[in-house]
Design a protein around this motif. Structure first.
Motif, PDB file in Angstrom:
ATOM      1  N   THR A  91     -10.347   5.786   6.844  1.00  0.00           N
ATOM      2  CA  THR A  91     -10.813   4.314   6.392  1.00  0.00           C
ATOM      3  C   THR A  91      -9.885   4.055   5.332  1.00  0.00           C
ATOM      4  O   THR A  91      -9.532   5.174   4.622  1.00  0.00           O
ATOM      5  CB  THR A  91     -12.275   4.494   6.055  1.00  0.00           C
ATOM      6  N   PRO A  92      -9.836   2.646   4.888  1.00  0.00           N
ATOM      7  CA  PRO A  92      -9.003   2.323   3.721  1.00  0.00           C
ATOM      8  C   PRO A  92      -9.639   3.057   2.412  1.00  0.00           C
ATOM      9  O   PRO A  92     -10.753   3.374   2.231  1.00  0.00           O
ATOM     10  CB  PRO A  92      -9.217   0.914   3.576  1.00  0.00           C
TER      11      PRO A  92
ATOM     12  N   GLY B 282       0.724  -1.070  -0.080  1.00  0.00           N
ATOM     13  CA  GLY B 282      -0.050   0.031  -0.100  1.00  0.00           C
ATOM     14  C   GLY B 282       0.873   1.267  -0.084  1.00  0.00           C
ATOM     15  O   GLY B 282       2.067   1.232   0.157  1.00  0.00           O
TER      16      GLY B 282
ATOM     17  N   ASN C 116      -4.805   7.610   2.434  1.00  0.00           N
ATOM     18  CA  ASN C 116      -4.498   6.177   2.904  1.00  0.00           C
ATOM     19  C   ASN C 116      -4.982   5.288   1.625  1.00  0.00           C
ATOM     20  O   ASN C 116      -6.180   4.880   1.653  1.00  0.00           O
ATOM     21  CB  ASN C 116      -5.621   5.994   4.035  1.00  0.00           C
ATOM     22  N   GLN C 117      -3.849   4.612   0.966  1.00  0.00           N
ATOM     23  CA  GLN C 117      -4.125   3.781  -0.123  1.00  0.00           C
ATOM     24  C   GLN C 117      -3.772   2.569   0.302  1.00  0.00           C
ATOM     25  O   GLN C 117      -3.055   1.939  -0.189  1.00  0.00           O
ATOM     26  CB  GLN C 117      -3.456   4.210  -1.450  1.00  0.00           C
ATOM     27  N   THR C 118      -4.409   2.141   1.494  1.00  0.00           N
ATOM     28  CA  THR C 118      -3.940   0.800   2.117  1.00  0.00           C
ATOM     29  C   THR C 118      -5.353   0.103   2.416  1.00  0.00           C
ATOM     30  O   THR C 118      -6.369   1.033   2.647  1.00  0.00           O
ATOM     31  CB  THR C 118      -3.210   0.890   3.417  1.00  0.00           C
ATOM     32  N   SER C 119      -5.229  -1.399   2.884  1.00  0.00           N
ATOM     33  CA  SER C 119      -6.553  -1.875   3.159  1.00  0.00           C
ATOM     34  C   SER C 119      -6.918  -1.590   5.053  1.00  0.00           C
ATOM     35  O   SER C 119      -7.891  -2.384   5.372  1.00  0.00           O
ATOM     36  CB  SER C 119      -6.557  -3.353   2.912  1.00  0.00           C
ATOM     37  N   LYS C 120      -6.016  -0.784   5.567  1.00  0.00           N
ATOM     38  CA  LYS C 120      -6.044  -0.609   6.931  1.00  0.00           C
ATOM     39  C   LYS C 120      -6.702   0.655   7.408  1.00  0.00           C
ATOM     40  O   LYS C 120      -6.546   1.578   6.375  1.00  0.00           O
ATOM     41  CB  LYS C 120      -4.637  -0.874   7.485  1.00  0.00           C
ATOM     42  N   CYS C 121      -6.929   0.737   8.544  1.00  0.00           N
ATOM     43  CA  CYS C 121      -7.433   2.319   8.953  1.00  0.00           C
ATOM     44  C   CYS C 121      -6.696   2.942   9.883  1.00  0.00           C
ATOM     45  O   CYS C 121      -5.736   2.410  10.658  1.00  0.00           O
ATOM     46  CB  CYS C 121      -8.832   1.810   9.889  1.00  0.00           C
TER      47      CYS C 121
END
Length: 329
Positions: free
Chosen positions: A247-248, A173, A200-205
């Protein structure tokens, strides 16, 4: 019973004095009995010093700690009050005084390594003995030697930091952190307003964003053998923590405000640059505990203050708390 009952200094409460301005006050002396050949005086003193321990010979078979230090005298003025017939009777009397501060002075400052301090001291002597004295410390705001009314650095700023990383073994990410500011040059006591954008370009918060203003001070000193040494120490002046839920695959903007202390060392070189030099930095940090890393974006902040001849106001509103710079690991 002492001849002198009390000696007091009357000065404006919580005043901040601009370099080059005038200090006006009174000495109130109260005697229990007659005093012959008295010397009543008041002094204005400004000094600075730095001191730290440093290891030498670390690359050799032996090493030892030496003390590095340096000092500077900024102002020392004395006013002795005339006493009619060389004696004072019992009771209270008031002596008025004023001093003019030099136009180029460093700001009041204190840390574990260095100090710049100013004080007014009143004393009463009789027959070469000090009978009483009183000291009051002052807050002095230094001015910038290279101040320009039209500062080219007052343009809007945009600073960006981007970081790519892996997490959860095979996931990847990117987080992009941006700071936007209308300007990066401020005066003590001013508000610092800035906008932080987190992409935020990840799947996490992302749950926490930390904002901090740092002071980086370079101290200059000498060993006992007159060898020049320098040491850089950083401290956190102001700090805010935003608890948010980014948010993701989303973007969030946070508007923040720092209120600068009323007394700060000006950026770069002034008269105190012989013993210390200060630079400031605004840092926004996103900690990523699930990847054991963080993303930071840094903006240089310039602290300046107009000289008295451009400012026109010598006595400033301020706080009685000296800015304290404690070392951060």
């Amino acid at each position: 019973m002492s001849v002198v009952k009390s000696i007091e200094l009357v000065l404006p409460k919580d005043a901040v004095y601009l370099a080059g301005s005038s200090i006006k006050g009174q000495v109130v002396l109260t005697l229990n009995s007659t005093l012959v050949d008295p010397i009543v005086k008041v002094e204005l003193v400004g000094r600075g010093y730095v001191e730290w321990n440093e290891e030498i010979g670390a690359s050799r078979d032996y090493s030892r700690d030496v003390i590095c230090n340096n000092k500077a005298d900024y102002v020392h003025k004395t006013k002795t009050f005339p006493v009619e017939d060389n004696w004072l009777s019992a009771g209270s009397r008031t002596f008025d005084f004023h001093f003019n501060l030099p136009p180029r002075l460093p700001s009041t400052f204190t840390s574990k390594i260095g100090h710049v301090f100013y004080f007014v001291q009143a004393s009463c002597m009789g027959r070469e003995h000090i009978l009483a004295k009183k000291r009051r410390y002052l807050l002095v705001q230094g001015t910038s030697s290279d101040f320009h009314a039209e500062n080219p650095l007052q343009n809007p700023l945009f600073v960006e930091a981007e970081k790519k990383f892996s997490y959860n073994c095979c996931s990847q990410g990117t987080i992009c952190l941006q700071i936007q500011m209308e300007k990066n040059t401020f005066t003590p006591g001013e508000r610092v307003i800035f906008t932080t954008e987190i992409n935020n370009q990840t799947s996490k918060c992302i749950r926490t964003v930390i904002f901090a203003l740092y002071a980086h001070v370079q101290y200059e000193g000498f060993t006992p053998n007159a060898e020049r040494r320098s040491r850089v120490d950083s401290s956190e002046l102001l700090r805010q923590e935003a608890n948010t839920q980014i948010t993701p695959f989303n973007t969030t903007k946070i508007v923040s405000t720092f209120h600068l202390p009323p007394v700060l060392s000006v950026s770069g070189g002034t008269q105190d640059s012989a013993i210390m030099n200060t630079h400031y930095e605004l840092v926004s940090t996103v900690h990523l505990p699930w990847s054991l890393t963080s993303v930071k974006v840094k903006v240089p902040i310039i602290i300046t203050r107009a000289p008295l001849d451009l400012d026109g106001c010598g006595l400033l509103d301020g706080s009685s708390v000296t800015v304290s710079l404690d070392h951060q690991n």
